[in-house]
Write a protein that holds these residues in place. Structure first.
Motif, mmCIF file in Angstrom:
data_model
loop_
_atom_site.group_PDB
_atom_site.id
_atom_site.type_symbol
_atom_site.label_atom_id
_atom_site.label_comp_id
_atom_site.label_asym_id
_atom_site.label_seq_id
_atom_site.Cartn_x
_atom_site.Cartn_y
_atom_site.Cartn_z
ATOM 1 N N GLY A 54 -10.835 -1.228 19.477
ATOM 2 C CA GLY A 54 -9.925 -1.774 20.468
ATOM 3 C C GLY A 54 -8.536 -1.176 20.352
ATOM 4 O O GLY A 54 -8.208 -0.502 19.381
ATOM 5 N N GLU A 67 -7.325 -5.150 23.019
ATOM 6 C CA GLU A 67 -8.145 -5.052 24.216
ATOM 7 C C GLU A 67 -9.383 -4.246 23.871
ATOM 8 O O GLU A 67 -9.283 -3.183 23.256
ATOM 9 C CB GLU A 67 -7.404 -4.329 25.339
ATOM 10 C CG GLU A 67 -6.421 -5.178 26.074
ATOM 11 C CD GLU A 67 -5.772 -4.446 27.229
ATOM 12 O OE1 GLU A 67 -5.190 -5.130 28.063
ATOM 13 O OE2 GLU A 67 -5.839 -3.199 27.291
ATOM 14 N N VAL A 68 -10.552 -4.757 24.270
ATOM 15 C CA VAL A 68 -11.805 -4.062 23.990
ATOM 16 C C VAL A 68 -12.612 -3.935 25.269
ATOM 17 O O VAL A 68 -12.526 -4.777 26.162
ATOM 18 C CB VAL A 68 -12.651 -4.793 22.912
ATOM 19 C CG1 VAL A 68 -11.908 -4.828 21.593
ATOM 20 C CG2 VAL A 68 -13.011 -6.196 23.340
#
Length: 92
Positions: A54, A67-68
């Motif tokens: 991420g 954020e992934v």
């Protein structure tokens, strides 16, 4: 005189070997990992210890938001859960 200290030579030798082969390298690894986690910044691509890739979007004390995936799912993780920073050379 030698007989008094002769029994201490072998145990002290083992302690020295144990220190230089096990304890000292472990301390170096821990210091390197701690320095890596303290130098994290927004925008870094990381891999968690669980294997999740991420991008860091927020850092607050010991909590990191990443954020992934393609849909930009946000995950909040502890700073100690960061396993590695992905370098540009590794991602190509």
């Amino acid at each position: 005189m030698f007989q008094q200290f002769g029994g201490l030579i072998i145990p002290l030798g083992f302690l020295a070997i144990f220190y230089f082969l096990i304890i000292r390298p472990q301390q170096k690894r821990e210091k390197k990992t701690k320095d890596m986690r303290n130098s994290l910044k927004v925008g870094d691509e990381i891999v968690t210890i669980g294997g999740i890739y991420g991008n860091i979007i927020k850092i607050k004390d010991d909590i990191i938001t990443i954020e992934v995936g393609a849909d930009k799912t946000k995950l909040t993780i502890a700073k100690w859960a960061v396993g590695n920073v992905v370098s540009e050379e590794n991602s190509k």
